[in-house]
Design an enzyme around this catalytic site. Sequence first.
Site, PDB file in Angstrom:
ATOM      1  N   ILE A  12      -0.286  16.919  19.044  1.00 36.87           N
ATOM      2  CA  ILE A  12      -1.144  17.906  18.377  1.00 36.87           C
ATOM      3  C   ILE A  12      -1.309  17.553  16.908  1.00 36.87           C
ATOM      4  CG2 ILE A  12      -1.394  20.364  17.799  1.00 36.87           C
ATOM      5  CD1 ILE A  12      -1.662  19.774  20.833  1.00 36.87           C
ATOM      6  N   GLY A 110       3.986  26.665  21.393  1.00 35.98           N
ATOM      7  CA  GLY A 110       5.319  26.506  21.977  1.00 35.98           C
ATOM      8  C   GLY A 110       6.345  27.426  21.344  1.00 35.98           C
ATOM      9  N   CYS A 140      -2.501  25.842  24.666  1.00 33.90           N
ATOM     10  CA  CYS A 140      -3.747  25.284  25.215  1.00 33.90           C
ATOM     11  C   CYS A 140      -4.318  26.188  26.306  1.00 33.90           C
ATOM     12  CB  CYS A 140      -3.485  23.893  25.767  1.00 33.90           C
ATOM     13  SG  CYS A 140      -2.007  23.791  26.815  1.00 33.90           S
ATOM     14  N   ASN A 141      -3.449  26.663  27.207  1.00 35.06           N
ATOM     15  CA  ASN A 141      -3.938  27.497  28.309  1.00 35.06           C
ATOM     16  C   ASN A 141      -4.411  28.864  27.820  1.00 35.06           C
ATOM     17  OD1 ASN A 141      -3.644  25.893  30.714  1.00 35.06           O
ATOM     18  ND2 ASN A 141      -1.425  25.973  30.365  1.00 35.06           N
ATOM     19  N   ARG A 168      -0.820  20.211  34.310  1.00 36.88           N
ATOM     20  CA  ARG A 168      -0.407  18.806  34.319  1.00 36.88           C
ATOM     21  C   ARG A 168       1.113  18.762  34.083  1.00 36.88           C
ATOM     22  NH1 ARG A 168       2.078  19.944  30.152  1.00 36.88           N
ATOM     23  NH2 ARG A 168       1.382  19.542  28.032  1.00 36.88           N
ATOM     24  N   GLY A 195       0.184  35.063  31.100  1.00 35.49           N
ATOM     25  CA  GLY A 195      -0.432  36.394  31.016  1.00 35.49           C
ATOM     26  C   GLY A 195       0.064  37.159  29.784  1.00 35.49           C
ATOM     27  N   HIS A 220      -5.259  20.440  32.479  1.00 37.82           N
ATOM     28  CA  HIS A 220      -4.907  21.584  33.323  1.00 37.82           C
ATOM     29  C   HIS A 220      -6.181  22.053  34.044  1.00 37.82           C
ATOM     30  CE1 HIS A 220      -1.146  22.142  31.075  1.00 37.82           C
ATOM     31  NE2 HIS A 220      -1.798  22.383  29.961  1.00 37.82           N
TER      32      HIS A 220
HETATM   33  P1  NAD Z   1       4.983  16.081  20.416  1.00 32.62           P
HETATM   34  O1  NAD Z   1       6.369  15.879  20.874  1.00 32.62           O
HETATM   35  O2  NAD Z   1       3.904  15.208  20.938  1.00 32.62           O
HETATM   36  O3  NAD Z   1       4.922  15.998  18.819  1.00 32.62           O
HETATM   37  C1  NAD Z   1       5.851  16.614  17.997  1.00 32.62           C
HETATM   38  C2  NAD Z   1       6.148  15.694  16.830  1.00 32.62           C
HETATM   39  O4  NAD Z   1       7.038  16.354  15.925  1.00 32.62           O
HETATM   40  C3  NAD Z   1       6.824  14.388  17.255  1.00 32.62           C
HETATM   41  O5  NAD Z   1       6.223  13.323  16.550  1.00 32.62           O
HETATM   42  C4  NAD Z   1       8.281  14.590  16.807  1.00 32.62           C
HETATM   43  O6  NAD Z   1       8.906  13.375  16.471  1.00 32.62           O
HETATM   44  C5  NAD Z   1       8.078  15.444  15.573  1.00 32.62           C
HETATM   45  N1  NAD Z   1       9.258  16.206  15.152  1.00 32.62           N
HETATM   46  C6  NAD Z   1      10.361  16.531  15.862  1.00 32.62           C
HETATM   47  N2  NAD Z   1      11.226  17.243  15.077  1.00 32.62           N
HETATM   48  C7  NAD Z   1      10.631  17.362  13.861  1.00 32.62           C
HETATM   49  C8  NAD Z   1      11.016  17.965  12.645  1.00 32.62           C
HETATM   50  N3  NAD Z   1      12.174  18.611  12.520  1.00 32.62           N
HETATM   51  N4  NAD Z   1      10.182  17.877  11.584  1.00 32.62           N
HETATM   52  C9  NAD Z   1       8.993  17.239  11.679  1.00 32.62           C
HETATM   53  N5  NAD Z   1       8.579  16.627  12.830  1.00 32.62           N
HETATM   54  C10 NAD Z   1       9.387  16.710  13.903  1.00 32.62           C
HETATM   55  O7  NAD Z   1       4.667  17.620  20.708  1.00 32.62           O
HETATM   56  P2  NAD Z   1       3.220  18.279  20.850  1.00 32.62           P
HETATM   57  O8  NAD Z   1       2.770  18.134  22.262  1.00 32.62           O
HETATM   58  O9  NAD Z   1       2.340  17.807  19.763  1.00 32.62           O
HETATM   59  O10 NAD Z   1       3.592  19.812  20.674  1.00 32.62           O
HETATM   60  C11 NAD Z   1       3.727  20.403  19.393  1.00 32.62           C
HETATM   61  C12 NAD Z   1       3.551  21.903  19.530  1.00 32.62           C
HETATM   62  O11 NAD Z   1       2.233  22.151  20.038  1.00 32.62           O
HETATM   63  C13 NAD Z   1       4.506  22.604  20.505  1.00 32.62           C
HETATM   64  O12 NAD Z   1       4.736  23.918  20.057  1.00 32.62           O
HETATM   65  C14 NAD Z   1       3.708  22.652  21.783  1.00 32.62           C
HETATM   66  O13 NAD Z   1       4.116  23.671  22.655  1.00 32.62           O
HETATM   67  C15 NAD Z   1       2.316  22.914  21.235  1.00 32.62           C
HETATM   68  N6  NAD Z   1       1.224  22.520  22.110  1.00 32.62           N
HETATM   69  C16 NAD Z   1       1.281  21.358  22.811  1.00 32.62           C
HETATM   70  C17 NAD Z   1       0.233  21.040  23.663  1.00 32.62           C
HETATM   71  C18 NAD Z   1       0.272  19.810  24.512  1.00 32.62           C
HETATM   72  O14 NAD Z   1      -0.214  19.846  25.616  1.00 32.62           O
HETATM   73  N7  NAD Z   1       0.786  18.704  24.050  1.00 32.62           N
HETATM   74  C19 NAD Z   1      -0.873  21.883  23.773  1.00 32.62           C
HETATM   75  C20 NAD Z   1      -0.930  23.041  22.974  1.00 32.62           C
HETATM   76  C21 NAD Z   1       0.143  23.356  22.160  1.00 32.62           C
END
Ligand code: NAD
Length: 337
Positions: A12, A110, A140-141, A168, A195, A220
């Site tokens: 993200i 998250g 996302c959902n 997914r 929900g 998804h």
């Molecule tokens: P990701 O694991 O791809 O990326 C997270 C990044 O943060 C990684 O590069 C990790 O090394 C870094 N990180 C870890 N600890 C850290 C810290 N203390 N300080 C700074 N950086 C740190 O995760 P993501 O998929 O990008 O998800 C990030 C957030 O977005 C979560 O809350 C997730 O639920 C939400 N989200 C994810 C998706 C998805 O499908 N990937 C969709 C919507 C929302």
Amino acid sequence: MTQVGVNGYGTIGKRVADAVAAQPDMDLVGVAKTRPNFEAETAARKGYPLYAAVPERVDRFAEAGLDLAGEVEDLVAAADVIVDCTPSGIGAENAALYDDHDTPAIFQGGEDADVADVSFNARANFDDAVGADSARVVSCNTTGLSRILAPLDETYGVEKARVTLVRRGGDPGQTGRGPIDDILPDPVTIPSHHGPDVNTIFPDLDIDTLGMKVPATLMHTHSVNVTLESDADAADVRDRFADETRLFQIPAGADIDGAGKLKEFAHDAGRPRGDLWENCIWAESITVEGRDLYLFQAIHQESDVVPENVDAVRALRGDADAAESMATTEDAMGVGI
Ligand code: NAD
């Protein structure tokens, strides 16, 4: 110009950084990384100032030949707004750092809802975040569901929504996730968390959600049934959705039968990383029986929340109203098919 920092540069975060850098009214102050991996290299190549998220690891960046602009505290101090894109649960741990610097913060889906003053979706509740100190862009959902429920509720009223989310197993880069060969009710209990998450945006909406997980990485897929409060027909609903810039109705003749071809379409269209920021609704699936609306939509989990994060920055700053912000974001990113 609003100075925006991105803490956490993964799936993200790297997309949010690019989207912020493209905005006419925002500067990307920099991105914080935990380690000098390929994503840090790419950020450096794009000219994004790099900050060390973990001070003890500063030397590792130097060893990898990557210059640092500072540590995460410096980034938070320099930013007008920080977008926290760290993994689930880490955002809540970072909240005190943002508070200490009085830096308004945006968190991701998250995190639990109580991490921020307000849960946010640009189309549904932009105004709730205006002037707040923090916002959580819903998952996302939930983003995908909010974008269809807002216009349906405004136009027809929603008596009850029932959604099955076929999710997914992991993102393409999440090589450790599964299932590899299974179909799971996930969670097996009902309702799934989706929900209640939708209720953080629409507190009074009656919605039941069921989750499943399958061996796929691309997108998804939602099977949606909404009982409307007033009569509608499918053509009406298609017309109503056509006014929504973040809803793409897959035309019947496009020969797009699933997530694979949707992603192929996005790559062919030159979308960065093959991203699909819009809900992808199969136009042919939009069916109304009495007051019951049915449809299938695909949601690109890696990217649909990205325009929402940009809008959340403007909402916290009180820089624009929803329509102005969404139009600016979409114009700068190229959202809308
Ligand atoms: P990701 O694991 O791809 O990326 C997270 C990044 O943060 C990684 O590069 C990790 O090394 C870094 N990180 C870890 N600890 C850290 C810290 N203390 N300080 C700074 N950086 C740190 O995760 P993501 O998929 O990008 O998800 C990030 C957030 O977005 C979560 O809350 C997730 O639920 C939400 N989200 C994810 C998706 C998805 O499908 N990937 C969709 C919507 C929302």
